[in-house]
Design an enzyme around this catalytic site. Structure first.
Site, PDB file in Angstrom:
ATOM      1  CG  HIS A 194      24.880 -11.641 -24.476  1.00  0.00           C
ATOM      2  ND1 HIS A 194      23.616 -12.115 -24.752  1.00  0.00           N
ATOM      3  CD2 HIS A 194      25.334 -11.053 -25.609  1.00  0.00           C
ATOM      4  CE1 HIS A 194      23.327 -11.824 -26.008  1.00  0.00           C
ATOM      5  NE2 HIS A 194      24.347 -11.185 -26.545  1.00  0.00           N
TER       6      HIS A 194
ATOM      7  CB  SER B 189      29.811  -9.475 -22.360  1.00  0.00           C
ATOM      8  OG  SER B 189      30.307  -9.125 -23.631  1.00  0.00           O
TER       9      SER B 189
ATOM     10  CG  ASP C 239      21.465  -9.331 -23.821  1.00  0.00           C
ATOM     11  OD1 ASP C 239      21.482  -9.928 -22.729  1.00  0.00           O
ATOM     12  OD2 ASP C 239      21.070  -9.856 -24.871  1.00  0.00           O
TER      13      ASP C 239
HETATM   14  C1  GAR Z   1      25.829 -19.731 -23.149  1.00  0.00           C
HETATM   15  O1  GAR Z   1      26.591 -19.635 -24.308  1.00  0.00           O
HETATM   16  C2  GAR Z   1      25.342 -18.365 -22.716  1.00  0.00           C
HETATM   17  O2  GAR Z   1      26.265 -17.345 -22.970  1.00  0.00           O
HETATM   18  C3  GAR Z   1      24.117 -18.215 -23.565  1.00  0.00           C
HETATM   19  O3  GAR Z   1      23.509 -19.475 -23.554  1.00  0.00           O
HETATM   20  C4  GAR Z   1      24.514 -20.469 -23.430  1.00  0.00           C
HETATM   21  C5  GAR Z   1      24.122 -21.403 -22.290  1.00  0.00           C
HETATM   22  O4  GAR Z   1      24.950 -22.517 -22.250  1.00  0.00           O
HETATM   23  N1  GAR Z   1      23.262 -17.215 -23.052  1.00  0.00           N
HETATM   24  C6  GAR Z   1      22.492 -16.417 -23.807  1.00  0.00           C
HETATM   25  O5  GAR Z   1      22.443 -16.499 -25.009  1.00  0.00           O
HETATM   26  C7  GAR Z   1      21.686 -15.390 -23.023  1.00  0.00           C
HETATM   27  N2  GAR Z   1      21.047 -14.494 -23.908  1.00  0.00           N
HETATM   28  P1  GAR Z   1      25.055 -23.412 -20.945  1.00  0.00           P
HETATM   29  O6  GAR Z   1      23.623 -23.834 -20.583  1.00  0.00           O
HETATM   30  O7  GAR Z   1      25.875 -24.576 -21.356  1.00  0.00           O
HETATM   31  O8  GAR Z   1      25.681 -22.597 -19.874  1.00  0.00           O
END
Ligand code: GAR
Length: 322
Positions: free
Chosen positions: A112, A139, A148
């Site tokens: 997250h 986190s 979360d």
């Molecule tokens: C990441 O920043 C992750 O922490 C976030 O989405 C992005 C995915 O990027 N997750 C959330 O917000 C979950 N609530 P990615 O597809 O490049 O890994």
């Protein structure tokens, strides 16, 4: 026993965290391998990358309100078919149903983009900037039915710079995410080898039994039942004693026949501990990835009953009859 943990990764979009987990798993000493990449968006770019890297991919039609239960049932089947033992959510932007979370409890991790418990939910970077925080961050946490809110396993703070926008901050937080997630996942799937973690599990199980206190036995952690002085040891944690490769829980079996029977039939689960075996202690191997802790709880209760004074076992027997 399988050598490496089998991790499935769920994504909805880019999949840069999926890529970080995957490439970390390619190190020869990685304690996990990626056995499936899937998610709720059949067009997610991350799935194309996983395909190209030769990782099994499952594509499901994006669920609607009506097809949500079917989607999660199919997802659960795919995870079982892949024989996944751990599921890593990596930018999976859908709330999981409580029964799915329950079925995978303790095996579901998420990343997250905030320093939890701050900024659960969406728009985390904008909220950190608006609040005038000097750090954002990320986190990794266990997934529980409340979004979360599960136990935080690790975090990395990321400094906020003058002129940062949600996008510039998100880019730097992602660099931190890509470092954090593989490290925390590797530690989590390896905890079954960690003597301190094992001891904490045994401690929690023994604390459910009446009149238990800690008592060191020849330098090893032990648990006794009954009074401080007159109490009797019923469990000892033997951490790779005398060249043994097991972290073993020593408990009282009914005698040498039962011990040799169990050890012959299930040598992966039981052993004859040096020195202690001769005094009637059976070794239950605890440092196993696939250990069933409810069986350990049963052994502890049995050993407790065999060692507890009559005034306590009488109460237990009376309770059993109800
Ligand atoms: C990441 O920043 C992750 O922490 C976030 O989405 C992005 C995915 O990027 N997750 C959330 O917000 C979950 N609530 P990615 O597809 O490049 O890994």
């Amino acid at each position: 026993m399988r050598n490496k943990a089998r991790v499935a990764i769920l994504i909805s979009g880019t999949g840069s965290n999926m890529a970080a987990l995957l490439y970390a798993s390619r190190a020869p000493d990685s304690p996990y391998e990626v056995v499936l990449v899937t998610g709720d968006n059949p067009d997610a770019p991350g799935l194309v990358l996983a395909d190209a890297e030769g990782v099994p991919v499952a594509r499901f039609p994006a669920p609607t309100k009506a097809t949500r239960p079917d989607f999660f049932a199919a997802l659960d089947r795919a995870l079982h078919e892949a024989e996944a033992d751990t599921v890593a959510l990596a930018g999976f932007m859908r709330i999981l149903p409580a029964d799915f979370v329950g079925a995978w409890s303790g095996k579901l991790l998420n990343i997250h983009p905030s320093l939890l418990p701050k900024y659960k939910g969406l728009d985390t970077h904008a909220r950190a900037l608006e609040a005038g925080d000097n750090h954002g961050g990320c986190s990794v946490h266990l997934v529980t039915p409340e979004v979360d809110a599960g136990e935080v396993l690790g975090q990395v703070p990321v400094a906020i710079l003058p002129g940062d926008t949600p996008d510039t901050l998100a880019d730097r937080v992602k660099i931190a995410e890509h470092q954090l997630y593989p490290r925390i996942l590797a530690g989590y799937v390896s905890r079954y080898q960690d003597a301190a973690w094992i001891e904490a599990q045994v401690d929690a199980l023994t604390s459910r039994l009446p009149e238990v206190t800690r008592k060191t036995s020849h330098g090893s952690p032990g648990w006794q039942v009954g009074g401080e002085k007159s109490g009797k040891l019923f469990a000892i944690l033997a951490d790779r004693h005398h060249g043994e490769d097991a972290i073993g829980l020593l408990v009282k079996a009914s005698g040498p026949d039962e011990m040799t029977g169990l050890i012959e039939a299930q040598p992966e689960a039981y052993y004859w501990p040096k020195y202690y075996g001769a005094s009637g202690w059976l070794g239950v191997k605890l440092n196993r990835r696939d250990l069933d802790w409810s069986q350990v709880a049963d052994w502890l209760e049995r050993s407790w009953r065999a060692s507890a004074p009559a005034r306590l076992t009488k109460l237990m027997r009376a309770a059993d009859e109800f």
